[in-house]
Design an enzyme around this catalytic site. Sequence first.
Site, PDB file in Angstrom:
ATOM      1  N   ASP A  54      -9.101  -4.850  -5.775  1.00  0.00           N
ATOM      2  CA  ASP A  54      -8.637  -3.894  -4.783  1.00  0.00           C
ATOM      3  C   ASP A  54      -9.877  -3.160  -4.293  1.00  0.00           C
ATOM      4  O   ASP A  54     -10.411  -2.314  -5.269  1.00  0.00           O
ATOM      5  CB  ASP A  54      -7.311  -3.277  -5.096  1.00  0.00           C
ATOM      6  N   HIS A  62      -7.302  -5.642  -1.218  1.00  0.00           N
ATOM      7  CA  HIS A  62      -6.087  -5.161  -0.863  1.00  0.00           C
ATOM      8  C   HIS A  62      -5.228  -5.769  -0.334  1.00  0.00           C
ATOM      9  O   HIS A  62      -3.981  -5.585  -0.456  1.00  0.00           O
ATOM     10  CB  HIS A  62      -6.595  -3.722  -0.180  1.00  0.00           C
ATOM     11  N   SER A 102       0.904  -1.151  -0.031  1.00  0.00           N
ATOM     12  CA  SER A 102       0.128  -0.021   0.121  1.00  0.00           C
ATOM     13  C   SER A 102       1.009   1.296  -0.058  1.00  0.00           C
ATOM     14  O   SER A 102       1.529   1.378  -1.006  1.00  0.00           O
ATOM     15  CB  SER A 102      -1.217  -0.056   1.213  1.00  0.00           C
TER      16      SER A 102
END
Length: 799
Positions: free
Chosen positions: A735, A769, A662
């Site tokens: 995601d 994610h 991330s």
Amino acid sequence: MLKHISCLFFLLPFAIQAQSTYKQPPADVASIVLAAPTPMTSTSPTNEAVMLVDYNPNPGIATLAQPFLRLAGLRINPTLNCRQNITEYTGITIRWLMQEAPVKITLPADGALAGMPRWSPDGRKIAFGIQKTEGVELWMAEAWTGESHRVGNFYLNDVLGSAFEWMHDNERLLARIVPPYRGPAPVPAPAPSGPTVEETTAGKLAQVRTFQDLLQNADDERLFEYYAACQLVTVSSSTAKVVQLCAGGLYTDAEWSPDEKYLLVTTLKRPFSYSVQYDDFSRKTEIWDQKGKFVRTVAEFPVTDDTPRQGVVNGPRAFRWQALHPARLLWSEALDGGDPTNKADFRDKLLRLDAPFSADPTEVLKTQHRLAGMTWTAEKDIVLLAEFDRDRRWSTTYRLDLNNPAGKTVLFDRSLRDDYNNPGSPVTTLLPTGDRVLLQDGDWAWFSAAGASPKGNFPRLDKINLKTGKKETVFQCPANAYEEFVMFDSKNRERIVTRYQSKTEPPNLFVTDLKTKARKALTAFQDPAPQLTGVEKRLVKYTRKDGVPLSGTLYLPPGYKPGQRLPLFMWAYPLEYSDAATAGQVRGSENTFTYYRNDSPLFFVTQGYAVLMDATMPIVGDPETMNNTFVEQAVTSGRAAIDYLDSLGIIDRTRVGVGGHSYGAFMTANLLAHSDDYAFGIARSGAYNRTLTPFGFQSERRSFWEAPEVYMNVSPFTHANKINEPLLLIHGEADNNSGTFPIQSERLFQAIKGNGGNARLVLLPHESHGYRARESVLHVLSEMFEWADRHGKAKVERP
């Protein structure tokens, strides 16, 4: 400048892609990944027992591949009419403190446990959902015997909120159920009736984040209404008697008053929005009586897509029933229009309204800064009220009497990131009335703190006098171990339950006598990877060239010999700080047990690498402008770690890789673009073009149009021609995190390819994610190992 900006939005041709099969890492690594994790735990409200819930965090890819709907920021399983649930819960055990034999909860053979069970207030029962083919059923079990049965003949609906909550009598539950006699789901039109049209309102600032899974058309709106609609009912856990409180509706919140004579309910209504998630749709908050009859509206909002950046909604918010009162409602309202950039003597005010709710609200107090929360003490009308000063990133907690707020006293006052002075979390207790208040002994209350210090974290249990602020440490983690407070042993303040672990001992629960220090084991979980017991773990501290102290946890593979220079893999995630002293605080512990789970980069130690985990990458400065020097600070932080480990003779600095997930992936791509310190990089689920997150990212307070040079400079996409080290990009195709659309990785890959760079793009089917399916997790580890071995300057030999 305009020409420079416009180039960010061009579309590069897609590369030829091929569907590959899932890879497997070495067998010893796969066996560790697939080993059963230690159970999740939940303590009973009376502190007499601990619930242990077995689970599988990595189901097969077929589970993730089951159809789901992306609606209004939610992911909905249409078959079960519930939120998408990836974790597989497999069993429940109750460990009573006063008896040796654990109690195994009986579960139906033809269903699967749906999420964590909930204790009844008296700790004698638990309620849980069971997934069947038609939907999710409500079940109840006796915690003493383990016997269980279904409650009612309805199906639960948790799309807009918790599916059930116990009521104070330990007999009934408030439940959200699928409306009975509901018709079939709406079928999307075979052909559109027209285009989807949105229009701005001139002068209205709607600076929303780049959310995903939003409504996109009229078909989505109808599906959302169908699957999110529920009925609120009360149901008896013993007789299954159901009392309906309302017709079907889009109820996001439903909370009883302490006397359970009133229900606070928030309901969504049309029009919906295609730019924000469901909780910002048009809505109203009402008070109902215990039979579901309307009493009063306390708030009503249109679509709130214009909440200021890092601000709050302009109007009533943060509703809460006041503890130790039968039915007193409190809420906050902004005095600065909800905009933190507006000048104001007071940011918020607190209002109250008492039953029967026919009078006008009464103002209780005003706060200089944003009202950030309240904790009820055991003394009526005495609260701990927290304010947040955004300008300084500062938190202040007051003890005050709501009847005389002018007499408040400061209890805690610290920088939000100051972990050394963090008092920890208050220990609370659940009263028979359902009120949760501080656990107190007169003016003294207990706080469980992480115990951050220059030597690392050493958890402790403190008693703090709420009037004077005086502190007494009741329990402190021993040296060379990591032991943290879990709960008191029932009402006994001389015995506590702790979670103890060390470098070589996995976490287990113990009953500890505070006077004699004697300990009794409650659990006996074993090391799932004893073959890695020889891994050496060190807390390392070093300094950036500008004087900012840094730290990280270094892992060395089994059999490491001093003087041997190893390849290094560094894993990091940048955090923002207002000052160097706070940024340099040591966080974490070298005394915790190391678990090797999921797709953790720690697995690199099995391949002969040194691994520096959680290497601090602080971005220090004025909160308004700190990202002006993001690149420089990240580069010098990473270089400081390499220099230090190189000076110790531990690593070969020509074989250093860096990675992150991330925002850590964003950092990784920047490090490769702006330095030559790394042999390769691994970036997972990142955002690399900040023009695609134009109204802020992380803690950035400016928009793209207010600071275009900053957005351009920190975007790795802008500098793709400078990424001349091999970069492995991994992203979940599904995601759902704000800003990290899969296109972020796709476009960076195309940009690197177009500039002759070396990159590999791996898109994981059905993954979000974070990656969950066991096939995906094992494949990610295999990709990471292969990439590191190919591009780490030299082949790595396993010990």
